[in-house]
Design a protein around this motif. Structure first.
Motif, PDB file in Angstrom:
ATOM      1  N   VAL A  42      37.870  85.985 118.740  1.00  0.00           N
ATOM      2  CA  VAL A  42      36.859  85.446 117.832  1.00  0.00           C
ATOM      3  C   VAL A  42      36.673  86.381 116.642  1.00  0.00           C
ATOM      4  CG1 VAL A  42      34.402  84.940 117.582  1.00  0.00           C
ATOM      5  CG2 VAL A  42      35.634  84.105 119.572  1.00  0.00           C
ATOM      6  N   ASP A  43      36.584  87.683 116.916  1.00  0.00           N
ATOM      7  CA  ASP A  43      36.437  88.659 115.830  1.00  0.00           C
ATOM      8  C   ASP A  43      37.633  88.611 114.886  1.00  0.00           C
ATOM      9  OD1 ASP A  43      34.035  89.476 116.856  1.00  0.00           O
ATOM     10  OD2 ASP A  43      34.851  91.202 117.931  1.00  0.00           O
ATOM     11  N   ALA A  44      38.820  88.470 115.464  1.00  0.00           N
ATOM     12  CA  ALA A  44      40.030  88.428 114.637  1.00  0.00           C
ATOM     13  C   ALA A  44      40.023  87.202 113.730  1.00  0.00           C
ATOM     14  CB  ALA A  44      41.272  88.419 115.529  1.00  0.00           C
ATOM     15  N   ARG A  45      39.648  86.058 114.275  1.00  0.00           N
ATOM     16  CA  ARG A  45      39.634  84.830 113.481  1.00  0.00           C
ATOM     17  C   ARG A  45      38.591  84.892 112.372  1.00  0.00           C
ATOM     18  NH1 ARG A  45      36.839  79.900 113.584  1.00  0.00           N
ATOM     19  NH2 ARG A  45      38.060  78.090 112.942  1.00  0.00           N
ATOM     20  N   GLU A  46      37.381  85.373 112.713  1.00  0.00           N
ATOM     21  CA  GLU A  46      36.332  85.472 111.702  1.00  0.00           C
ATOM     22  C   GLU A  46      36.733  86.444 110.598  1.00  0.00           C
ATOM     23  OE1 GLU A  46      33.564  83.787 111.448  1.00  0.00           O
ATOM     24  OE2 GLU A  46      33.849  82.636 113.275  1.00  0.00           O
ATOM     25  N   SER A  47      37.324  87.561 110.986  1.00  0.00           N
ATOM     26  CA  SER A  47      37.763  88.545 109.992  1.00  0.00           C
ATOM     27  C   SER A  47      38.851  87.967 109.090  1.00  0.00           C
ATOM     28  CB  SER A  47      38.282  89.798 110.705  1.00  0.00           C
ATOM     29  OG  SER A  47      38.816  90.725 109.783  1.00  0.00           O
ATOM     30  N   TYR A  48      39.777  87.224 109.683  1.00  0.00           N
ATOM     31  CA  TYR A  48      40.865  86.643 108.885  1.00  0.00           C
ATOM     32  C   TYR A  48      40.331  85.585 107.934  1.00  0.00           C
ATOM     33  CZ  TYR A  48      45.308  84.533 107.663  1.00  0.00           C
ATOM     34  OH  TYR A  48      46.382  84.057 106.956  1.00  0.00           O
ATOM     35  N   MET A  49      39.407  84.753 108.414  1.00  0.00           N
ATOM     36  CA  MET A  49      38.847  83.709 107.559  1.00  0.00           C
ATOM     37  C   MET A  49      38.089  84.313 106.375  1.00  0.00           C
ATOM     38  SD  MET A  49      37.553  80.868 110.329  1.00  0.00           S
ATOM     39  CE  MET A  49      36.796  79.876 109.036  1.00  0.00           C
ATOM     40  N   GLU A  50      37.355  85.382 106.636  1.00  0.00           N
ATOM     41  CA  GLU A  50      36.621  86.033 105.548  1.00  0.00           C
ATOM     42  C   GLU A  50      37.579  86.630 104.521  1.00  0.00           C
ATOM     43  OE1 GLU A  50      34.004  88.857 107.267  1.00  0.00           O
ATOM     44  OE2 GLU A  50      32.718  87.370 108.234  1.00  0.00           O
ATOM     45  N   SER A  51      38.651  87.234 105.008  1.00  0.00           N
ATOM     46  CA  SER A  51      39.592  87.875 104.081  1.00  0.00           C
ATOM     47  C   SER A  51      40.388  86.862 103.257  1.00  0.00           C
ATOM     48  CB  SER A  51      40.562  88.770 104.867  1.00  0.00           C
ATOM     49  OG  SER A  51      41.390  87.997 105.710  1.00  0.00           O
ATOM     50  N   ARG A  52      40.521  85.629 103.777  1.00  0.00           N
ATOM     51  CA  ARG A  52      41.317  84.617 103.079  1.00  0.00           C
ATOM     52  C   ARG A  52      40.453  83.537 102.416  1.00  0.00           C
ATOM     53  NH1 ARG A  52      44.256  88.112 103.877  1.00  0.00           N
ATOM     54  NH2 ARG A  52      46.406  88.104 104.652  1.00  0.00           N
ATOM     55  N   SER A  53      39.150  83.680 102.493  1.00  0.00           N
ATOM     56  CA  SER A  53      38.270  82.655 101.944  1.00  0.00           C
ATOM     57  C   SER A  53      38.488  82.457 100.447  1.00  0.00           C
ATOM     58  CB  SER A  53      36.807  83.024 102.222  1.00  0.00           C
ATOM     59  OG  SER A  53      35.946  82.091 101.640  1.00  0.00           O
ATOM     60  N   ARG A  54      38.558  83.540  99.700  1.00  0.00           N
ATOM     61  CA  ARG A  54      38.743  83.432  98.251  1.00  0.00           C
ATOM     62  C   ARG A  54      40.123  82.870  97.914  1.00  0.00           C
ATOM     63  NH1 ARG A  54      37.333  88.599  94.711  1.00  0.00           N
ATOM     64  NH2 ARG A  54      35.322  88.074  95.660  1.00  0.00           N
ATOM     65  N   LEU A  55      41.124  83.259  98.694  1.00  0.00           N
ATOM     66  CA  LEU A  55      42.482  82.770  98.444  1.00  0.00           C
ATOM     67  C   LEU A  55      42.550  81.252  98.605  1.00  0.00           C
ATOM     68  CD1 LEU A  55      45.584  83.248  98.100  1.00  0.00           C
ATOM     69  CD2 LEU A  55      45.674  83.468 100.588  1.00  0.00           C
ATOM     70  N   LEU A  56      41.915  80.728  99.649  1.00  0.00           N
ATOM     71  CA  LEU A  56      41.989  79.301  99.921  1.00  0.00           C
ATOM     72  C   LEU A  56      41.250  78.472  98.874  1.00  0.00           C
ATOM     73  CD1 LEU A  56      41.539  79.261 103.798  1.00  0.00           C
ATOM     74  CD2 LEU A  56      43.633  78.843 102.506  1.00  0.00           C
ATOM     75  N   LYS A  57      40.263  79.059  98.228  1.00  0.00           N
ATOM     76  CA  LYS A  57      39.489  78.319  97.234  1.00  0.00           C
ATOM     77  C   LYS A  57      40.177  78.255  95.878  1.00  0.00           C
ATOM     78  CE  LYS A  57      35.060  79.329  99.416  1.00  0.00           C
ATOM     79  NZ  LYS A  57      33.765  80.035  99.305  1.00  0.00           N
ATOM     80  N   GLN A  58      41.221  79.027  95.695  1.00  0.00           N
ATOM     81  CA  GLN A  58      41.936  79.007  94.423  1.00  0.00           C
ATOM     82  C   GLN A  58      42.821  77.768  94.334  1.00  0.00           C
ATOM     83  OE1 GLN A  58      44.079  82.705  94.105  1.00  0.00           O
ATOM     84  NE2 GLN A  58      42.227  83.952  93.986  1.00  0.00           N
ATOM     85  N   VAL A  59      42.923  77.233  93.145  1.00  0.00           N
ATOM     86  CA  VAL A  59      43.798  76.076  92.876  1.00  0.00           C
ATOM     87  C   VAL A  59      44.966  76.570  92.023  1.00  0.00           C
ATOM     88  CG1 VAL A  59      43.970  73.784  91.866  1.00  0.00           C
ATOM     89  CG2 VAL A  59      41.824  74.521  92.949  1.00  0.00           C
ATOM     90  N   PRO A  60      46.196  76.541  92.564  1.00  0.00           N
ATOM     91  CA  PRO A  60      47.342  77.110  91.826  1.00  0.00           C
ATOM     92  C   PRO A  60      47.493  76.535  90.428  1.00  0.00           C
ATOM     93  CG  PRO A  60      47.954  76.620  94.101  1.00  0.00           C
ATOM     94  CD  PRO A  60      46.581  76.066  93.897  1.00  0.00           C
ATOM     95  N   GLU A  61      47.284  75.223  90.284  1.00  0.00           N
ATOM     96  CA  GLU A  61      47.487  74.599  88.978  1.00  0.00           C
ATOM     97  C   GLU A  61      46.445  75.057  87.960  1.00  0.00           C
ATOM     98  OE1 GLU A  61      47.452  73.148  91.800  1.00  0.00           O
ATOM     99  OE2 GLU A  61      49.519  72.420  92.051  1.00  0.00           O
TER     100      GLU A  61
END
Length: 407
Positions: A42-61
């Motif tokens: 659970v800690d690993a998943r929460e940590s990964y989601m937090e670290s990738r949250s900004r990346l996922l919100k970016q729109v490449p185009e």
């Protein structure tokens, strides 16, 4: 096998901060310590989601709008990173329910073993018919002692919880949810899950479960795997086959701001694995085995009630007075916390009555939708307060019996 799945997940995460936690979880699974392994996961998943949250919100185009070779290459790189992130999150979603099921079985087995030890001790010592097993009892070997203490967090830690997933929605829960009316559904959800308010765009998680109230009806929905970056939030009902219309990101967030939606969480303390549930506490008036888990449940309930500012003191009492078998001192400390809790609960109840009177008299203006949302929040919080009250009574009664036995 779970061990192989965790190894594959580690390979995907290699180089990430979460990779070592997954590796630790795999080692714990091999040592038959599923509860600790699940907490690591659970800690690993929460940590990964937090670290990738900004990346996922970016729109490449939009991030790289140019037509130059560098912009084209950067768009492809960003897209590949997002695709890998989605692949890793999907791997988490597949392996976590498997580990959680093993953890629940381990908790249930530990609880059954603790009860068995207690019964054996009572039969062996006729002069102490109300013997209560204490974690400091030297007559019990370490291997036979209840393992509940491993599942209790340190007192200074926050409430141990994680985001709820569709795997937490069992068929039995779905049937009960569909059979109840609106109020019954809210009570059922509150008994099974915790909740977190949706206050910002960062509270929109992929593959998360939300409770939404639309058109005077309750819906349990799951977001898509790409919800963290999607402009349109696709929803899927987890309790029936009804089609839920998609929301724009702004409209979905607005539901949370209007208190028409909450994010569901799941406690890491598996209370339903205990042989002594709330019904037994209410019926018998006391908990026959007062152990470390009872203090852990009290600590969690007190924190969730929102009325115990010094809830960490419960953990200190557990680790000092209770461990040292100073039951009278432990009783005095918990009773003092309970007295403050009772006073605050009484003030809260009076405040709710005054608010209802003001609304009825027209002195407090509130729309029907906001009034319904307020009543939902008040009802759910009242249930948390009553749960904490029962937990206090269980621990106090156990300490009273222990204290009288020592004296």
């Amino acid at each position: 096998m779970i061990s192989d799945d965790l190894e594959e997940l580690y390979k995907l995460l290699r180089g990430s901060r979460s990779a070592n936690a997954v590796l630790d979880a795999r080692a714990l699974i091999q040592e038959n310590k599923a509860v600790l392994a699940f907490a690591k996961l659970v800690d690993a998943r929460e940590s990964y989601m937090e670290s990738r949250s900004r990346l996922l919100k970016q729109v490449p185009e939009e991030q790289f709008k140019g037509t130059s070779k560098e912009d084209v290459r950067n768009r492809k790189v960003l897209l590949r990173k997002q695709e890998k992130t989605h692949e890793i999150l999907k791997a988490f979603e597949e392996v976590m329910p498997l580990v959680e099921r093993v953890a629940k079985r381990e908790e249930a087995a530990a609880a059954a073993e603790a009860v068995s030890v207690t019964v054996d001790e009572i039969e062996d010592e006729d002069d102490e018919p109300e013997l209560v097993v204490s974690p400091a009892d030297p007559s019990i070997d370490d291997d036979d002692a209840p393992a509940d203490d491993e599942a209790v967090d340190e007192p200074d830690a926050p409430i141990p919880s994680r985001l709820a997933t569709s795997a937490d929605i069992t068929q039995r829960f779905v049937e009960a949810f569909n059979d109840h009316d609106d109020d019954g559904q809210l009570d059922l959800v509150n008994d099974e899950f915790g909740f977190r308010e949706v206050n910002s765009d960062d509270d929109i998680y992929p593959s998360a479960v939300y409770l939404i109230r639309l058109n005077e009806k309750n819906f349990l929905v799951r977001t898509a795997l790409t919800a963290a970056s999607d402009r349109t939030i696709e929803l899927e009902s987890v309790t029936d086959e009804r089609v839920i219309k998609p929301f724009s990101r702004e409209d979905f967030f607005a539901l949370g701001k209007r208190h028409r939606m909450v994010l569901l969480t799941k406690s890491l303390i598996v209370e339903d694995s205990s042989s002594f549930d709330d019904d037994d506490d209410d019926e018998n008036g006391e908990q026959h085995v007062l152990d470390m888990a009872a203090f852990g449940q009290l600590l969690t309930a007190a924190q969730r009630s929102g009325l115990v500012s010094g809830a960490d003191q419960i953990g200190h009492v557990r680790d000092r007075e209770f461990r040292m078998e100073k039951y009278d001192l432990a009783y005095q400390a918990i009773d003092a916390i309970f007295s403050r809790f009772t006073a605050d609960a009484s003030q809260r109840a009076q405040q709710l009555v005054r608010e209802d009177n003001d609304i009825s008299a027209g002195r407090l203006k509130i729309s029907p939708k906001d009034l319904q949302a307020k009543r939902i929040r008040d009802r759910m919080q009242t249930q948390e307060v009553e749960r904490a009250r029962r937990r206090f009574q269980v621990v106090l009664e156990g300490l009273r019996v222990l204290g009288s036995g020592v004296s």
